[in-house]
Motif scaffolding. Structure first.
Motif, mmCIF file in Angstrom:
data_model
loop_
_atom_site.group_PDB
_atom_site.id
_atom_site.type_symbol
_atom_site.label_atom_id
_atom_site.label_comp_id
_atom_site.label_asym_id
_atom_site.label_seq_id
_atom_site.Cartn_x
_atom_site.Cartn_y
_atom_site.Cartn_z
ATOM 1 N N THR A 25 -6.600 4.636 5.145
ATOM 2 C CA THR A 25 -5.723 5.742 5.523
ATOM 3 C C THR A 25 -4.498 5.154 6.194
ATOM 4 O OG1 THR A 25 -6.762 6.013 7.689
ATOM 5 C CG2 THR A 25 -7.689 7.272 5.844
ATOM 6 N N LEU A 26 -3.513 5.972 6.308
ATOM 7 C CA LEU A 26 -2.274 5.520 6.938
ATOM 8 C C LEU A 26 -2.499 5.117 8.386
ATOM 9 C CD1 LEU A 26 0.775 5.122 6.708
ATOM 10 C CD2 LEU A 26 1.069 7.545 7.289
ATOM 11 N N CYS A 55 -4.590 6.758 0.651
ATOM 12 C CA CYS A 55 -4.065 5.669 -0.173
ATOM 13 C C CYS A 55 -4.103 6.079 -1.653
ATOM 14 C CB CYS A 55 -4.872 4.408 0.042
ATOM 15 S SG CYS A 55 -4.276 2.983 -0.890
ATOM 16 N N CYS A 70 5.247 0.405 8.121
ATOM 17 C CA CYS A 70 5.241 1.631 7.312
ATOM 18 C C CYS A 70 6.690 2.057 6.989
ATOM 19 C CB CYS A 70 4.523 2.752 8.052
ATOM 20 S SG CYS A 70 2.766 2.392 8.312
ATOM 21 N N GLU A 80 -8.772 1.639 -2.913
ATOM 22 C CA GLU A 80 -8.653 1.234 -1.503
ATOM 23 C C GLU A 80 -9.043 2.402 -0.617
ATOM 24 O OE1 GLU A 80 -7.958 -1.566 -0.016
ATOM 25 O OE2 GLU A 80 -7.518 -2.771 -1.801
ATOM 26 N N TYR A 100 -2.202 3.911 -3.858
ATOM 27 C CA TYR A 100 -1.974 2.647 -4.565
ATOM 28 C C TYR A 100 -2.276 1.523 -3.589
ATOM 29 C CZ TYR A 100 0.201 -1.359 -6.769
ATOM 30 O OH TYR A 100 0.422 -2.616 -7.318
ATOM 31 N N LEU A 111 0.866 -1.178 0.000
ATOM 32 C CA LEU A 111 0.000 0.000 0.000
ATOM 33 C C LEU A 111 0.909 1.237 0.000
ATOM 34 C CD1 LEU A 111 -2.632 -1.036 2.702
ATOM 35 C CD2 LEU A 111 -2.906 -1.170 0.218
ATOM 36 N N PHE A 113 0.780 5.470 0.487
ATOM 37 C CA PHE A 113 -0.011 6.616 0.965
ATOM 38 C C PHE A 113 0.743 7.905 0.640
ATOM 39 C CE2 PHE A 113 -0.962 2.976 3.608
ATOM 40 C CZ PHE A 113 -2.343 2.968 3.639
ATOM 41 N N SER A 134 -3.949 1.678 8.508
ATOM 42 C CA SER A 134 -2.935 0.690 8.154
ATOM 43 C C SER A 134 -2.028 0.406 9.339
ATOM 44 C CB SER A 134 -2.129 1.191 6.963
ATOM 45 O OG SER A 134 -1.137 0.254 6.604
#
Length: 417
Positions: free
Chosen positions: A80-81, A71, A91, A77, A73, A63, A65, A84
């Motif tokens: 949000t970060l 997001c 991350c 989707e 890619y 993913l 962001f 995630s």
């Protein structure tokens, strides 16, 4: 020494396993770092064409962001970060010469492995618990069947043996742990039963011998009595008559003793018979008169009624009681009668030394003689009251002894018709 070597070998094995685990973990950690750097570099170089990530890393969910945490890619989707991160994703900051471009998020391999390991551990714990429960139940059933139940049976068997039950065998499977042991117990039971049977047979023969000898003694005693009767009629010498009278008294004592021995032996053999019939109470006058050879009895009027007795046996009972009073008290004897429920209560009282309270229940035991007469010159066998009590019980009556410090009262409970 053997256990020490085993412990050292076990410790070395555990150390090797830990070392292999650590080395494997380090290799995985190094490969994960290389993958993370490669993904970050690819995102930085292809910010305008992120679709290349799927071609280059087909086995990794990636993913991307933007700087605001939305997001970009793959498309579509709605993540949000923050979400995630909450999901445990790893991350990776993507920068270009100090300028922040985006954030790439991939599944944290350690987090995934942790969940997988936790799940496997949970299943392993459940399976281990079920195995332990199954093993515990199986072990309990095994112990119960092969140890506890056999011991319980042996305990019950020992209780039956203690109670005298030698006929019930100890049933036990030969296949259990105590098969041979329990078989030995059962052999012991059979030996005890055989020994008891031999003892019973010997006692029976002994009692039969006493009964036969006592019966055989009655013949010469009867002959001596007859000779004494003849001599008392033909001899005129007073000295000789006195001797004849003494012989006759001793012979009568012997006859009573032999009669008691025969009755006691028959009672032990279970052959002392009593044939009760309904009789007028007037027969008691004749029985008392015949037993009172010294004219010491003072009796009250006996109320009119019908009684259920064996005449010969009631003669023996009353004769024994009056004979005991002659022997031990040698005083006047009072006889009183009264109704008591379904019984005629016949009380025979003398005025001798009496019997201590702690001996009243004992004087009706076989061969028991009171403490106050054991050391005296008075002859006796200790059978008189025992036989009288046994005969009264067989006539569905009862014999009761009581003493108020002086004198003895023997009460006969005679069943009414």
């Amino acid at each position: 020494m053997r256990y020490k070597r085993t412990l050292i070998l076990l410790a070395m094995t555990v150390a090797c396993c830990i070392g292999i685990f650590v080395m494997t973990g380090r290799q995985k950690n190094m490969s994960n770092i290389v993958l993370q750097n490669d993904i970050a570099e690819t995102v930085r170089e292809n910010m305008n064409d992120l679709a290349i990530l799927e071609e280059k890393f087909p086995d990794t969910d990636i993913l991307v962001f933007d700087t605001e945490g939305f997001c970009i890619y793959p498309g579509g989707e709605n993540l949000t970060l923050t979400k995630s991160r909450n999901n445990g994703d790893l991350c990776l900051a993507v920068t270009d010469g100090g300028r922040f471009l985006a954030t790439a998020a991939i599944p944290d391999p350690f987090f995934s492995e942790y969940h997988k390991a936790f799940e496997q551990l949970a299943w392993a714990a459940v399976i281990l618990f079920l195995i332990m429960v199954t093993a515990a139940v199986s072990f309990y059933l095994y112990i119960s069947r092969n140890i506890l139940k056999p011991f319980c049976r042996m305990k019950e068997f020992a209780g039956r043996i203690a109670m005298g039950d030698l006929d019930s065998p100890l049933e036990m499977e030969r296949s259990n742990l105590f098969g041979a042991f329990t078989e030995s117990f059962d052999i012991m039971r059979e030996e005890l039963r055989a020994s008891k049977a031999r003892e019973t047979e010997l006692k029976r023969k002994e009692k039969e011998l006493v009964a036969e000898l006592s019966h055989d003694l009655k013949t010469p005693i009867t002959g001596i009595n007859t000779i004494c009767d003849v001599l008392s009629l033909k001899v005129q010498d007073k000295y000789v008559l006195g001797k004849v009278e003494g012989i006759q008294k001793k012979t009568q004592q012997m006859e009573l003793l032999v009669t008691d021995l025969i009755t006691a032996a028959l009672d032990d053999l279970g052959e002392m018979t009593v044939n009760c019939t309904d009789e007028n109470v007037a027969v008691l006058y004749d029985i008392i008169r015949a037993a009172d050879t010294r004219s010491l009895v003072r009796r009250s009027t006996i109320p009119e009624c019908m009684i259920h007795i064996d005449i010969k046996r009631i003669e023996q009972v009353i004769g024994n009681i009056i004979g005991n009073s002659y022997k031990y008290a040698n005083t006047s004897i009072d006889i009183e009668c009264a109704f008591s429920g379904d019984y005629l209560k016949l009380s025979i009282t003398d005025y001798g030394k009496g019997v201590p309270a702690d001996e009243l229940d004992l004087i009706m035991n076989k061969f028991y003689r009171g403490k106050n007469v054991k050391d005296s010159d008075i002859d006796g066998s200790g059978l008189g009251l025992y036989i009288a009590s046994a005969l009264m019980a067989k006539m569905n009556g009862e014999l009761i002894c009581s003493s108020k410090g002086k004198g003895l009262t023997v009460t006969l409970m005679i069943l009414l018709s």
